[in-house]
Write an enzyme that holds these catalytic residues in place. Structure first.
Site: not given
Length: 338
Positions: A32, A165, A236, A275, A277, A290, A292, A296
């Protein structure tokens, strides 16, 4: 957009603090790297706009450690993603130097990065998370396909245990495709998580830590990818997905997602921002996928979009992360001194 009253009160203390000398970490050596550099560029611009003194550092540089020590920052802003920044390694290194840093600590970072272990924590507090199993090369040699099908059914989702990601994630829809997909994934990663496929609406819910461990849940964002699922490109690339903020779901369901994101943040021991999901099934259940620990910060990223919807600018959001990081480090040093 004017800042919402609840957000204004939450971020008020950060506005009163002075500008800081900040080392921003971006880049790294793993998959990443490019995303991290993009996050770092966006974060640098926001922090610079606020008035902070910001200098970029790349952990992939041979003399990174010496450069960082010589510059002696007040705080380190981590914009690393994936194993290079979210598994607890860089956090442990910074703690040995006695430096304040943004985001979660060593243990929370390691737990959240390991999807198998974080699921155990979700289950312990009663969060709904898709049924799953782990697969290694040894299990492949023993022939695990039928057990996967009988336990999880098809389609199923194959992903590395410790990547972010959506790197190397695949959806398998039929039995002939299962073994080749597992073999390919194991050629890239030594340990896989295979999950039951949940049909529903893909959403994400961000949480920001305040002073004295208060939490603010940001608006839930619905994600509609142009690809089969929210893969690396969808995350992205410009136009890779469409976002709706708030998500087009009943208010009671959005509140469930926000509460589940707070619970995940707490049970993993996260700090700063996280964050989580989810897939929301047709019955309104948020299935957590998951968490994070370093969301991002690119132009297409979800954390700054959710904050902006509440009137929180990126420079205020990142300054808040800096100030809470300094507070956390002061508290840690005080406890160690004691």
């Amino acid at each position: 957009m004017p800042i919402e009253p609840a957000a204004a009160a939450f971020f008020e203390s950060s506005l009163a603090n002075p500008c800081r000398r900040i080392a921003l970490l971006a880049g790294g050596r793993f998959s990443e790297r490019e995303v991290s550099l993009a996050s770092g560029s966006s974060a640098h611009a926001a922090l610079d706009a606020y008035g902070h003194t910001v200098r970029d550092f790349d952990p992939a540089a041979a003399d990174f450690a010496q450069q960082l020590k010589d510059w002696a920052p007040e705080v380190v802003f981590i914009a690393l993603h994936g194993r290079d920044g979210e598994n607890g390694g860089i956090q442990g290194f910074l703690e040995t130097l006695g430096l304040a840093y943004t985001g979660s600590g060593v243990l929370a970072s390691a737990l959240a990065m390991d999807k198998e272990k974080s699921k155990l924590f979700y289950q312990h507090i009663g969060l709904s998370t898709p049924a799953s199993c782990t697969v290694t090369n040894d299990q492949m040699l023993q022939g695990c396909e039928q057990q996967i099908i009988s336990t999880l059914g098809l389609p199923c989702v194959i992903k590395p245990v410790d990547e972010g990601s959506s790197v190397n994630v695949a959806i398998v829809r039929d039995e002939p495709g299962l073994r080749p997909a597992l073999s390919h994934a194991l050629s890239l990663n030594s340990r896989l998580l295979v999950e039951k496929y949940i049909i529903g609406t893909e959403v994400t819910a961000s949480v920001v830590s305040g002073y004295d461990d208060a939490l603010l849940a940001l608006p839930v964002i619905e994600i509609v990818p142009t690809a089969e699922f929210y893969d690396y490109r969808s995350k992205y690339a410009q136009g890779g997905s469409e976002h709706f903020c708030p998500a087009r779901l009943p208010a009671v369901v959005l509140e469930r997602c926000q509460e589940a994101a707070k619970q995940a943040h707490r049970v993993l021991g996260c700090s700063g921002a996280s964050r989580s999901d989810f897939i929301v099934s047709p019955d309104g259940t948020p299935w957590i996928i998951e968490t994070n620990t370093i969301p991002g910060m690119t132009q297409t990223s979800l954390l700054p979009q959710a904050a902006e919807h509440m009137g929180i600018s990126a420079d205020l959001l990142y300054t808040h992360l800096v100030e809470t990081a300094i507070q956390k480090n002061n508290r840690r040093q005080k406890n160690n001194d004691f």
